[in-house]
Design an enzyme around this catalytic site. Sequence first.
Site, PDB file in Angstrom:
ATOM      1  N   LYS A   1     -97.102 -78.143 -24.442  1.00 32.17           N
ATOM      2  CA  LYS A   1     -96.492 -78.157 -23.101  1.00 32.17           C
ATOM      3  C   LYS A   1     -95.031 -78.548 -23.221  1.00 32.17           C
ATOM      4  O   LYS A   1     -94.696 -79.698 -23.441  1.00 32.17           O
ATOM      5  CB  LYS A   1     -97.182 -79.117 -22.128  1.00 32.17           C
TER       6      LYS A   1
ATOM      7  N   GLY B   1     -91.261 -88.387 -25.579  1.00 35.64           N
ATOM      8  CA  GLY B   1     -90.649 -88.452 -24.255  1.00 35.64           C
ATOM      9  C   GLY B   1     -90.325 -89.887 -23.909  1.00 35.64           C
ATOM     10  O   GLY B   1     -90.116 -90.724 -24.797  1.00 35.64           O
ATOM     11  N   SER B   2     -90.328 -90.168 -22.618  1.00 32.13           N
ATOM     12  CA  SER B   2     -89.907 -91.492 -22.170  1.00 32.13           C
ATOM     13  C   SER B   2     -91.031 -92.516 -22.360  1.00 32.13           C
ATOM     14  O   SER B   2     -92.218 -92.155 -22.405  1.00 32.13           O
ATOM     15  CB  SER B   2     -89.526 -91.424 -20.690  1.00 32.13           C
ATOM     16  N   THR B   3     -90.654 -93.764 -22.410  1.00 36.08           N
ATOM     17  CA  THR B   3     -91.625 -94.849 -22.541  1.00 36.08           C
ATOM     18  C   THR B   3     -92.543 -94.887 -21.316  1.00 36.08           C
ATOM     19  O   THR B   3     -93.752 -95.099 -21.434  1.00 36.08           O
ATOM     20  CB  THR B   3     -90.871 -96.176 -22.749  1.00 36.08           C
TER      21      THR B   3
ATOM     22  N   GLY C   1     -95.082 -92.171 -21.717  1.00 34.85           N
ATOM     23  CA  GLY C   1     -95.947 -92.567 -22.837  1.00 34.85           C
ATOM     24  C   GLY C   1     -97.038 -93.519 -22.362  1.00 34.85           C
ATOM     25  O   GLY C   1     -98.206 -93.409 -22.755  1.00 34.85           O
TER      26      GLY C   1
ATOM     27  N   GLU D   1     -93.872 -90.967 -29.466  1.00 29.13           N
ATOM     28  CA  GLU D   1     -92.464 -91.107 -29.888  1.00 29.13           C
ATOM     29  C   GLU D   1     -91.656 -91.274 -28.615  1.00 29.13           C
ATOM     30  O   GLU D   1     -91.504 -90.314 -27.862  1.00 29.13           O
ATOM     31  CB  GLU D   1     -91.979 -89.839 -30.604  1.00 29.13           C
TER      32      GLU D   1
ATOM     33  N   CYS E   1     -83.113 -89.470 -28.529  1.00 31.50           N
ATOM     34  CA  CYS E   1     -83.953 -90.679 -28.444  1.00 31.50           C
ATOM     35  C   CYS E   1     -83.352 -91.808 -29.274  1.00 31.50           C
ATOM     36  O   CYS E   1     -83.393 -92.963 -28.880  1.00 31.50           O
ATOM     37  CB  CYS E   1     -85.357 -90.377 -28.901  1.00 31.50           C
TER      38      CYS E   1
ATOM     39  N   GLU F   1     -82.232 -97.214 -21.350  1.00 34.61           N
ATOM     40  CA  GLU F   1     -81.828 -95.975 -22.011  1.00 34.61           C
ATOM     41  C   GLU F   1     -81.078 -95.096 -21.015  1.00 34.61           C
ATOM     42  O   GLU F   1     -81.616 -94.714 -19.980  1.00 34.61           O
ATOM     43  CB  GLU F   1     -83.092 -95.261 -22.498  1.00 34.61           C
TER      44      GLU F   1
HETATM   45  P1  NAP Z   1     -90.269 -87.397 -20.077  1.00 35.87           P
HETATM   46  O1  NAP Z   1     -89.890 -87.307 -18.666  1.00 35.87           O
HETATM   47  O2  NAP Z   1     -91.075 -88.550 -20.537  1.00 35.87           O
HETATM   48  O3  NAP Z   1     -91.046 -86.049 -20.391  1.00 35.87           O
HETATM   49  C1  NAP Z   1     -91.606 -85.740 -21.633  1.00 35.87           C
HETATM   50  C2  NAP Z   1     -92.743 -84.770 -21.412  1.00 35.87           C
HETATM   51  O4  NAP Z   1     -93.761 -85.410 -20.652  1.00 35.87           O
HETATM   52  C3  NAP Z   1     -92.339 -83.536 -20.628  1.00 35.87           C
HETATM   53  O5  NAP Z   1     -93.034 -82.424 -21.116  1.00 35.87           O
HETATM   54  C4  NAP Z   1     -92.761 -83.917 -19.228  1.00 35.87           C
HETATM   55  O6  NAP Z   1     -92.938 -82.841 -18.366  1.00 35.87           O
HETATM   56  C5  NAP Z   1     -94.039 -84.653 -19.481  1.00 35.87           C
HETATM   57  N1  NAP Z   1     -94.387 -85.533 -18.362  1.00 35.87           N
HETATM   58  C6  NAP Z   1     -93.568 -86.074 -17.420  1.00 35.87           C
HETATM   59  N2  NAP Z   1     -94.277 -86.799 -16.539  1.00 35.87           N
HETATM   60  C7  NAP Z   1     -95.570 -86.721 -16.913  1.00 35.87           C
HETATM   61  C8  NAP Z   1     -96.785 -87.256 -16.382  1.00 35.87           C
HETATM   62  N3  NAP Z   1     -96.794 -87.998 -15.285  1.00 35.87           N
HETATM   63  N4  NAP Z   1     -97.931 -86.972 -17.030  1.00 35.87           N
HETATM   64  C9  NAP Z   1     -97.935 -86.200 -18.127  1.00 35.87           C
HETATM   65  N5  NAP Z   1     -96.831 -85.649 -18.670  1.00 35.87           N
HETATM   66  C10 NAP Z   1     -95.655 -85.914 -18.072  1.00 35.87           C
HETATM   67  O7  NAP Z   1     -89.035 -87.321 -21.043  1.00 35.87           O
HETATM   68  P2  NAP Z   1     -87.823 -86.311 -20.944  1.00 35.87           P
HETATM   69  O8  NAP Z   1     -87.084 -86.636 -19.705  1.00 35.87           O
HETATM   70  O9  NAP Z   1     -88.255 -84.917 -21.124  1.00 35.87           O
HETATM   71  O10 NAP Z   1     -87.001 -86.705 -22.269  1.00 35.87           O
HETATM   72  C11 NAP Z   1     -86.255 -87.844 -22.351  1.00 35.87           C
HETATM   73  C12 NAP Z   1     -87.024 -89.008 -22.966  1.00 35.87           C
HETATM   74  O11 NAP Z   1     -87.659 -88.631 -24.185  1.00 35.87           O
HETATM   75  C13 NAP Z   1     -86.130 -90.146 -23.325  1.00 35.87           C
HETATM   76  O12 NAP Z   1     -86.695 -91.358 -22.903  1.00 35.87           O
HETATM   77  C14 NAP Z   1     -86.052 -90.094 -24.851  1.00 35.87           C
HETATM   78  O13 NAP Z   1     -85.752 -91.280 -25.457  1.00 35.87           O
HETATM   79  C15 NAP Z   1     -87.377 -89.577 -25.212  1.00 35.87           C
HETATM   80  N6  NAP Z   1     -87.355 -88.904 -26.527  1.00 35.87           N
HETATM   81  C16 NAP Z   1     -87.886 -89.542 -27.620  1.00 35.87           C
HETATM   82  C17 NAP Z   1     -87.865 -88.950 -28.869  1.00 35.87           C
HETATM   83  C18 NAP Z   1     -88.467 -89.641 -30.083  1.00 35.87           C
HETATM   84  O14 NAP Z   1     -88.668 -88.994 -31.101  1.00 35.87           O
HETATM   85  N7  NAP Z   1     -88.764 -90.907 -30.035  1.00 35.87           N
HETATM   86  C19 NAP Z   1     -87.282 -87.688 -29.022  1.00 35.87           C
HETATM   87  C20 NAP Z   1     -86.730 -87.065 -27.902  1.00 35.87           C
HETATM   88  C21 NAP Z   1     -86.789 -87.690 -26.647  1.00 35.87           C
HETATM   89  P3  NAP Z   1     -91.753 -82.494 -17.303  1.00 35.87           P
HETATM   90  O15 NAP Z   1     -90.631 -82.008 -18.085  1.00 35.87           O
HETATM   91  O16 NAP Z   1     -92.302 -81.435 -16.455  1.00 35.87           O
HETATM   92  O17 NAP Z   1     -91.433 -83.742 -16.554  1.00 35.87           O
END
Ligand code: NAP
Length: 496
Positions: A190, A243-245, A248, A266, A301, A400
Amino acid sequence: MDLTTAEWHERARIAPLPTKPFIDGAFMDPISEETFDCVFPADGRVIAKVASCDGRDVDAAVRSARAAFESGVWSRMSPLDRRKILLRFSELLLEHRAELALLETLNVGKPITNALNGDIPSAASCIAWYAEAIDKVYGEVAATPSDVTTMIVREPVGVVAAVVPWNYPLSMAAWKLGPALATGNSVILKPAEQSPFSALRIGELAIEAGLPRGVLNIVPGLGHIAGKALGLHMDVDCIGFTGSTEVGGYFMQYSGQSNMKRIGLELGGKSPQVVLADCEDLDQAAKSIAAGIFSNAGQVCNAGSRLVVEDKIKDKLLEKVIAHATALKPGDPLDPSTKLGSIVTQEQLTRVLGYIDAGRDAGASIVAGGNQALKESGGYFVEPTVFDAVDNSMKIAQEEIFGPVLSTITVKNFDDAMTVANDSTYGLTASVWTGSLKNAHRAAQAIRAGVVWVNCFDRGQFNAPFGGFKQSGFGRDKSLHAMDKYTDLKAVWFAH
Ligand code: NAP
Ligand code: MG
């Protein structure tokens, strides 16, 4: 790939943009009739309406993945044959490098040159690395009495859902797909709602490479609908999440509320770049610090968003960092000379500008940037921004930002630097700059993070793990360790 800006724009105009879920080996008409808009963040235009898959579409993808897994067509294929198909898949990603790079730039506004030379080759290398690993990992035989033989083997968990972010769309997907597919699982990917194009396109390339249908399904959709449906699905065995904490944490709840599926997380970070007074090369440190926070417009990230520097060298170092920041100008991401692209969405732009205001209001001083840029483009650009006089308790040092914003925190000595570096809910990565071997070892030990770089930043290879301590998550991407997440251990006792 020497295209001009005009040629890239022309390609962008005519590029086919995939919009439907890829299930059971083909693009399908989604059951859900909803769509979401994809916007080119460099000019704010809607460029596609993409299927917003719901629980029914997710269920179709899971059924296809489960059927493929149970049939053994991939899960029990000989390792050498799996290796051959994944190597071909990797080659196809490279052969379609320009097309895939353009899809990334259109989705997230990253410089085309970076997508072309970074994201896509890196994703291809990741798939190839795991393909090569398939026939080079061994099980174990335990020491036992002579009337018994005990084999310890790893088996694929079954159906894996990879839920990924938008900042490096294909590359983050590859970090999950490589180890999950190599170990024989079926996968449902996804992509983030901001970046579905490259994910959908590689479904077709995987089939072309020979991956049996159903082994890789791709469901574009919204997190709280499609992502949640995967998290709660009773027939998904494992989630690989980046994705975000906050999200997660939702996946941990989904797991507890459903079938105890395994989860690898992650998550975010607030990585410190620590510069000690005995740093031998401030020029090199400054260059690396700027790259560590401004690459990908800070939407990384492990962005090195906190500069933790000893007071004796602070002014000298900061002057050099500011010079890099002011020299870096945001520009059209389809211009091959652009090094800093746009922020991904209007929402993220507002968020980043909100943090800049919060820093100013808290009493930190802006010494570079601080403003939106290229407003006339209709896109979402921010100047590289540097704050001085930041206290580590301020919001801009704790939360962040996910934008090109660096917070400078001045410290008195080594111990103070370590305290500040660790004063964070996150623990993803850190760097330390020092000419002292002793301080290098002491810092590497003291810092609570999954990756510590000494006199460098953001170095990586697929044979070294990546992931976080504390609220930056658990489980690791990259390296053979990542294969643990997608396999279960089985002990088999043979009585003689
Ligand atoms: P995000 O909002 O947490 O989204 C990540 C994924 O989760 C997306 O596919 C998102 O779909 C999905 N998602 C969102 N809300 C959800 C829910 N309620 N239930 C299930 N899935 C859900 O993160 P992002 O805004 O895309 O990316 C930024 C974040 O990712 C930052 O916090 C960054 O630090 C982190 N990140 C970490 C790493 C690492 O390796 N540690 C690498 C890259 C990014 P939608 O797009 O439709 O919301
Ligand atoms: Mg999101």
